[in-house]
Write a protein that holds these residues in place. Structure first.
Motif, PDB file in Angstrom:
ATOM      1  N   LEU A 186       0.816  -1.204   0.000  1.00  0.00           N
ATOM      2  CA  LEU A 186       0.000   0.000   0.000  1.00  0.00           C
ATOM      3  C   LEU A 186       0.856   1.264   0.000  1.00  0.00           C
ATOM      4  CD1 LEU A 186      -2.879  -0.976   2.463  1.00  0.00           C
ATOM      5  CD2 LEU A 186      -2.849  -1.086  -0.025  1.00  0.00           C
ATOM      6  N   ASN A 187       2.001   1.239   0.666  1.00  0.00           N
ATOM      7  CA  ASN A 187       2.850   2.429   0.751  1.00  0.00           C
ATOM      8  C   ASN A 187       3.642   2.686  -0.523  1.00  0.00           C
ATOM      9  OD1 ASN A 187       2.009   2.935   3.345  1.00  0.00           O
ATOM     10  ND2 ASN A 187       3.788   2.008   4.324  1.00  0.00           N
ATOM     11  N   ASN A 188       3.709   1.699  -1.411  1.00  0.00           N
ATOM     12  CA  ASN A 188       4.545   1.847  -2.614  1.00  0.00           C
ATOM     13  C   ASN A 188       3.787   1.682  -3.926  1.00  0.00           C
ATOM     14  OD1 ASN A 188       7.550   1.985  -1.632  1.00  0.00           O
ATOM     15  ND2 ASN A 188       6.601   0.400  -0.372  1.00  0.00           N
ATOM     16  N   ALA A 189       2.528   1.257  -3.848  1.00  0.00           N
ATOM     17  CA  ALA A 189       1.800   0.922  -5.080  1.00  0.00           C
ATOM     18  C   ALA A 189       1.579   2.116  -5.989  1.00  0.00           C
ATOM     19  CB  ALA A 189       0.455   0.272  -4.727  1.00  0.00           C
ATOM     20  N   ALA A 190       1.558   3.332  -5.443  1.00  0.00           N
ATOM     21  CA  ALA A 190       1.361   4.508  -6.292  1.00  0.00           C
ATOM     22  C   ALA A 190       2.488   4.678  -7.297  1.00  0.00           C
ATOM     23  CB  ALA A 190       1.226   5.767  -5.436  1.00  0.00           C
ATOM     24  N   GLU A 191       3.652   4.105  -7.005  1.00  0.00           N
ATOM     25  CA  GLU A 191       4.746   4.140  -7.984  1.00  0.00           C
ATOM     26  C   GLU A 191       4.410   3.320  -9.229  1.00  0.00           C
ATOM     27  OE1 GLU A 191       8.813   4.241  -7.357  1.00  0.00           O
ATOM     28  OE2 GLU A 191       8.709   4.453  -5.183  1.00  0.00           O
ATOM     29  N   CYS A 192       3.444   2.432  -9.101  1.00  0.00           N
ATOM     30  CA  CYS A 192       3.046   1.570 -10.219  1.00  0.00           C
ATOM     31  C   CYS A 192       1.897   2.172 -11.013  1.00  0.00           C
ATOM     32  CB  CYS A 192       2.630   0.193  -9.697  1.00  0.00           C
ATOM     33  SG  CYS A 192       3.867  -0.634  -8.671  1.00  0.00           S
ATOM     34  N   ALA A 193       1.249   3.206 -10.463  1.00  0.00           N
ATOM     35  CA  ALA A 193       0.126   3.862 -11.140  1.00  0.00           C
ATOM     36  C   ALA A 193       0.650   4.937 -12.080  1.00  0.00           C
ATOM     37  CB  ALA A 193      -0.819   4.466 -10.113  1.00  0.00           C
ATOM     38  N   VAL A 194      -0.041   5.116 -13.201  1.00  0.00           N
ATOM     39  CA  VAL A 194       0.415   6.055 -14.226  1.00  0.00           C
ATOM     40  C   VAL A 194      -0.627   7.156 -14.408  1.00  0.00           C
ATOM     41  CG1 VAL A 194       1.221   6.336 -16.599  1.00  0.00           C
ATOM     42  CG2 VAL A 194       1.598   4.162 -15.400  1.00  0.00           C
ATOM     43  N   LEU A 195      -0.223   8.385 -14.183  1.00  0.00           N
ATOM     44  CA  LEU A 195      -1.089   9.536 -14.414  1.00  0.00           C
ATOM     45  C   LEU A 195      -0.983   9.925 -15.888  1.00  0.00           C
ATOM     46  CD1 LEU A 195      -2.991  11.535 -12.986  1.00  0.00           C
ATOM     47  CD2 LEU A 195      -0.984  13.001 -12.583  1.00  0.00           C
ATOM     48  N   LEU A 196      -2.051   9.681 -16.622  1.00  0.00           N
ATOM     49  CA  LEU A 196      -2.012   9.890 -18.072  1.00  0.00           C
ATOM     50  C   LEU A 196      -2.388  11.319 -18.473  1.00  0.00           C
ATOM     51  CD1 LEU A 196      -3.614   6.523 -19.259  1.00  0.00           C
ATOM     52  CD2 LEU A 196      -1.200   7.149 -19.271  1.00  0.00           C
ATOM     53  N   LYS A 197      -3.329  11.923 -17.726  1.00  0.00           N
ATOM     54  CA  LYS A 197      -3.705  13.310 -18.008  1.00  0.00           C
ATOM     55  C   LYS A 197      -4.018  14.003 -16.680  1.00  0.00           C
ATOM     56  CE  LYS A 197      -6.004  14.585 -21.648  1.00  0.00           C
ATOM     57  NZ  LYS A 197      -7.102  14.834 -22.619  1.00  0.00           N
ATOM     58  N   THR A 198      -3.674  15.283 -16.585  1.00  0.00           N
ATOM     59  CA  THR A 198      -3.993  16.064 -15.389  1.00  0.00           C
ATOM     60  C   THR A 198      -4.121  17.538 -15.767  1.00  0.00           C
ATOM     61  OG1 THR A 198      -3.277  16.664 -13.162  1.00  0.00           O
ATOM     62  CG2 THR A 198      -1.546  16.294 -14.781  1.00  0.00           C
ATOM     63  N   ASN A 199      -5.077  18.202 -15.120  1.00  0.00           N
ATOM     64  CA  ASN A 199      -5.246  19.639 -15.348  1.00  0.00           C
ATOM     65  C   ASN A 199      -5.093  20.447 -14.067  1.00  0.00           C
ATOM     66  OD1 ASN A 199      -7.568  19.097 -13.952  1.00  0.00           O
ATOM     67  ND2 ASN A 199      -8.975  19.987 -15.461  1.00  0.00           N
ATOM     68  N   GLY A 200      -4.662  19.787 -12.984  1.00  0.00           N
ATOM     69  CA  GLY A 200      -4.456  20.483 -11.727  1.00  0.00           C
ATOM     70  C   GLY A 200      -5.618  20.409 -10.762  1.00  0.00           C
ATOM     71  N   ASP A 201      -6.744  19.815 -11.164  1.00  0.00           N
ATOM     72  CA  ASP A 201      -7.892  19.701 -10.257  1.00  0.00           C
ATOM     73  C   ASP A 201      -7.651  18.718  -9.118  1.00  0.00           C
ATOM     74  OD1 ASP A 201      -9.309  21.524 -11.715  1.00  0.00           O
ATOM     75  OD2 ASP A 201     -10.528  20.062 -12.796  1.00  0.00           O
ATOM     76  N   PHE A 202      -6.757  17.801  -9.344  1.00  0.00           N
ATOM     77  CA  PHE A 202      -6.401  16.823  -8.318  1.00  0.00           C
ATOM     78  C   PHE A 202      -4.916  17.000  -7.992  1.00  0.00           C
ATOM     79  CE2 PHE A 202     -10.060  15.051 -10.437  1.00  0.00           C
ATOM     80  CZ  PHE A 202     -10.812  14.504  -9.417  1.00  0.00           C
ATOM     81  N   PRO A 203      -4.533  16.737  -6.722  1.00  0.00           N
ATOM     82  CA  PRO A 203      -5.325  16.138  -5.642  1.00  0.00           C
ATOM     83  C   PRO A 203      -6.247  17.155  -4.968  1.00  0.00           C
ATOM     84  CG  PRO A 203      -3.115  16.594  -4.876  1.00  0.00           C
ATOM     85  CD  PRO A 203      -3.119  16.913  -6.332  1.00  0.00           C
ATOM     86  N   ILE A 204      -7.179  16.620  -4.145  1.00  0.00           N
ATOM     87  CA  ILE A 204      -8.063  17.458  -3.354  1.00  0.00           C
ATOM     88  C   ILE A 204      -7.587  17.452  -1.900  1.00  0.00           C
ATOM     89  CG2 ILE A 204      -9.997  17.091  -4.908  1.00  0.00           C
ATOM     90  CD1 ILE A 204     -11.165  15.108  -2.944  1.00  0.00           C
TER      91      ILE A 204
END
Length: 805
Positions: A13-31
């Motif tokens: 759980l502490n490292n899985a975000a390294e495996c996730a890929v942010l494909l598009k972002t406009n700055g609305d996240f994070p909240i």
């Protein structure tokens, strides 16, 4: 939960975000904090933790994404939509299985891995709050390939309608992809926030909550090119019953897109962050044939995050055609604070990326200019160095071992000459630094003294997976081991009176696949769940009577009364593709160590993983188990996981499926037609890298044939390339081959135990009386020599000494 489970789940759980890929972002996240959340999509309640088949892991607990978000403090305001979708899905599932049962006509094995496409519906979008997510999910698995239909590779009309409506209706909206493979996102590219959460195990919702809240910053990069379906290469064939033609040659994945001018939706190596980075190349140097690229990475944004520096090489097109570029090195930063910098040193040996010339049977570097590129994905690289080689050099002299396909590979046109930046380093390579090496193919094997004393029958038992000659029922994954409940198989116990112990093997590339609860009696350890060894994906198609008969066939036992029930809960790590997306060797090694620690705990010697077949096509049903379309990423990820597992005493990996196993259609009898060059540069390179770097204890061959010869029976693959060229020291086993895998509609037969042994395959798995009889007959008629059986048995007994002491 026991302490080891808590520690292992916490690491995931502490490292899985390294495996996730942010494909598009406009700055609305994070909240800033948990709030009301309008959440839609099948993945909320039907979260896919990992694919089916060998990818399944029996963990103690599993949470849906909905549950994970609620445990993090979010209030889900779209319960009515989710409840209505439950009803739609239940009806669709009934229809799916009814139709599938009729189609299969009782041949339930051929239904393995079949998954339902997402159903269409007209449920009204409704949910309070100004933040919404849509979790798109897709499942696939062993035994079946994916289809280019709505609700599978393509989005269906309901998904497109709902995603686009949510994008307009809510001030903050994120499309979340709970998928193990590529989905054609071209209809919804107007969405400003897209996250590939992938399939991260038993508590994906907690990881997603951390990402939405900014507690973790996704830092993964794509290991496969994402494009609209029409843009993928249509060269070669996929899904043909008897022969699969790899006409595309070396132009796989980004090598095709870059070389043929195709623009994907998201390129290989691509991935964004909640922050931004600047990459500067400070110098490019050489140390004989080693090229060293020094870089500096600066976090130019306002949040902590990690970046991946990628180095690519463009080779001159002369006698051999070349792809536009290929990945040769990568490195990931630490978690950089805002405005923090880090220097990264990347290096590669130019000899390791020599091209294979079939005419001379050698790996060569042709005269000309080699362009070194640095960037953060394949579509964003800059030339930072030019390596000049005046004369063509031969790096390694080998021999052609793999046969010829019935076609010639396609060739890319030579790319236009590029302008070299003035600041790019110029390096003149010296021909004398490239010493030609030659491989000798005359390995001599010593035979162990214990093996010399074995009878013919004992030798055959040593060459076949452990089976009880008096047992009733088939030996399949889940019941082929008597020592650990749910293990995939083991080597023979027939020689235990002579002190030769069995090696115990467990399946599951995302963790150990064992029975969660079990009991023991005088015959061994047995499943205590009454589920038997029939995979869930097949069991669901059967009625109670058919399920009862099927369990009799595989020898499932009824749990006796008054037995002590024991537990063996295993940790599910992220799927293979997700781990590779981290681009983090040490993290992959950490995931491997989790598996190794649990192997020690439960008495498993060989893990039947990692799997590093190439993502040749996005349609392969088992791509979620595999790492990448690129052999460097594949080989290094497999090496990292192997290193992590083999840190633990008595534990080894079994890298698979060797080789050219890139589809599930008729996988037992299909013939992959591949050129020698494509095999060596694409499909075997990762195996060679992993073997040379970490020496996995075992290798599993694939079901398929290669240019007319089963890989398990292919002496060129097993002896010449694997042992002589790669220097492999471990054992070679087959995949689990059963008589029921014969197919009357196939041109080619299944692999045979006597032919496997003759080729230098050490173990025919899982083993049965028929395999024993066939090997014995071949020994008696002289087509199989006793010496070869002794050589094979020596390798097995030495591995037993190493792992089962």
């Amino acid at each position: 939960m026991q302490q080891y489970e808590k520690e292992h789940l916490e690491f995931v759980l502490n490292n899985a975000a390294e495996c996730a890929v942010l494909l598009k972002t406009n700055g609305d996240f994070p909240i800033e904090k948990p709030s009301k959340l309008a959440a839609f999509g099948a993945g909320l309640r039907y979260t896919i933790k990992g694919g089916t088949g060998s990818g399944e892991v029996n963990s103690r607990l599993t949470y849906t994404i909905e549950e994970g978000l609620e445990r993090a403090g979010f209030e889900i305001t779209s319960k009515k939509w989710l409840d209505d979708y439950d009803k739609v899905r239940a009806e669709a599932k009934k229809t799916f299985y009814k139709k599938l049962k009729k189609e299969l006509k009782g041949n339930f094995l051929s239904g393995m891995g079949r998954t339902m496409s997402e159903p269409e519906h007209d449920i009204v979008i409704a949910g309070e709050g100004d933040t919404a997510i849509y979790v798109l999910s897709r499942n696939s698995g062993e035994g079946t390939d994916r289809l280019v239909v709505a609700g599978e590779v393509r989005l269906n009309s309901s998904e497109i309608r709902d995603i686009l409506e949510l994008n307009k209706k809510y001030s903050r909206f994120m499309l979340v992809l709970n998928v193990g493979g590529v989905v054609d996102l071209s209809p919804v590219m107007d969405v400003d926030n897209i996250l590939l959460i992938s399939q991260l195990g038993v508590d994906i919702g907690s990881v997603l909550a951390d990402i939405i809240l900014g507690k973790q910053n996704p830092s993964g990069k794509l290991t496969t090119t994402w494009a609209d379906w029409e843009s993928y290469s249509k060269e070669g064939t996929f899904g043909d019953w008897n022969d699969t033609k790899y006409n595309e040659g070396i132009y796989v994945g980004y090598r095709y897109f870059d070389s043929f001018g195709k623009k994907p939706l998201f390129s290989f190596g691509f991935g964004l962050s909640y922050t931004s980075f600047e990459i500067e190349t400070t110098s490019v140097e050489d140390n004989h044939t080693e090229i060293i690229v020094n870089t500096k990475v600066k976090n130019t944004g306002s949040r902590p995050g990690k970046e991946v520096v990628q180095v690519y090489l463009s080779k001159p097109t002369k006698k051999l055609d070349q792809p536009y570029q290929e990945l040769v090195a990568f490195a990931k930063t630490k978690n950089l604070e805002a405005n923090e910098e880090q220097e990264l040193k990347l290096s590669f040996d130019l000899k390791d990326f020599a091209s294979y010339d079939e005419e001379t049977a050698s790996y060569i570097l042709e005269a000309g200019c080699y362009l070194v590129r640095v960037g953060n994905c394949s579509s964003n690289t800059k030339i930072v160095g030019v390596l000049s080689l005046n004369d063509t050099v031969t790096c390694l002299q080998v021999k052609n071992c793999l046969g010829k396909p019935s076609f010639n590979d396609i060739k890319a046109k030579e790319m236009p000459v590029e302008e070299i930046p003035a600041e790019a380093a110029r390096i003149k390579l010296l021909q004398e630094d490239f010493k030609t090496q030659s491989v000798t193919y005359d390995n001599v094997y010593d035979i162990d003294e214990r093996v010399k004393k074995m009878t013919d029958d004992e030798l055959i038992y040593m060459n076949i997976g452990g089976f009880d000659p008096n047992a009733k029922g088939l030996s399949v994954v889940g019941n082929a081991s008597s020592h650990v409940a749910g293990a995939a198989g083991e080597t023979t116990s027939q020689l235990s009176v002579k002190g030769i112990k069995p090696l115990i093997m467990a399946d599951g590339p995302a963790g150990l696949r064992l029975c969660k609860i079990y009991y023991e009696d005088e015959l061994g350890a047995h499943d205590a769940s009454d589920n038997g060894a029939i995979p869930e994906s097949i069991s669901e198609m059967m009625g109670p009577f058919v399920r009862f008969i099927a369990n009799l066939i595989v020898g499932t036992k009824k749990v006796p009364k008054n037995v002590v029930i024991k537990e063996q809960a295993c940790t599910m790590i992220p799927i293979g593709t997700a781990i590779a997306q981290s681009f983090n060797y040490e993290l992959a090694k950490g995931f491997g160590s989790i598996v190794g620690e649990e192997m020690e705990r439960f008495g498993i010697h060989l893990w039947l993983a990692p799997a590093l077949n190439i993502h040749r096509s996005i349609l392969c049903g088992r791509n979620f188990e595999y790492y990448s379309e690129d052999p460097l990423i594949s080989g290094l990820t497999a090496a990292a996981i192997t290193e992590g597992v083999q840190m633990h005493k008595g534990c080894g990996t079994t890298i698979k499926h060797y080789a050219a196993n890139n589809a599930e259609t008729n996988r037992y009898n299909n013939n992959s037609q591949v050129s020698e060059r494509a095999m060596r540069e694409i499909y075997l390179r990762g195996f060679g890298l992993c073997v040379r770097k970490t020496q996995p204890k075992a290798i599993m061959t694939s079901y398929n044939l290669l240019n007319g010869i089963h890989t398990a029976e292919h002496r060129g693959l097993i002896e010449d390339i694997l042992r002589c060229e790669f220097g492999f020291k471990g054992i070679v086993m087959t995949d689990w081959i059963l008589e029921m895998m014969k197919d009357k509609n196939s041109t080619y037969r299944i692999a045979l135990s006597n032919e496997v042994a003759k080729a230098g395959g050490d173990l025919f798995m899982p083993g049965c009386k028929g395999d024993f009889s066939r090997m014995k007959a071949a020994l008696e008629d002289g087509s199989l020599t006793k010496e070869q059986l002794q050589i094979n048995a020596t390798r097995v007994i030495k591995m037993i000494d190493t792992l089962a002491e």
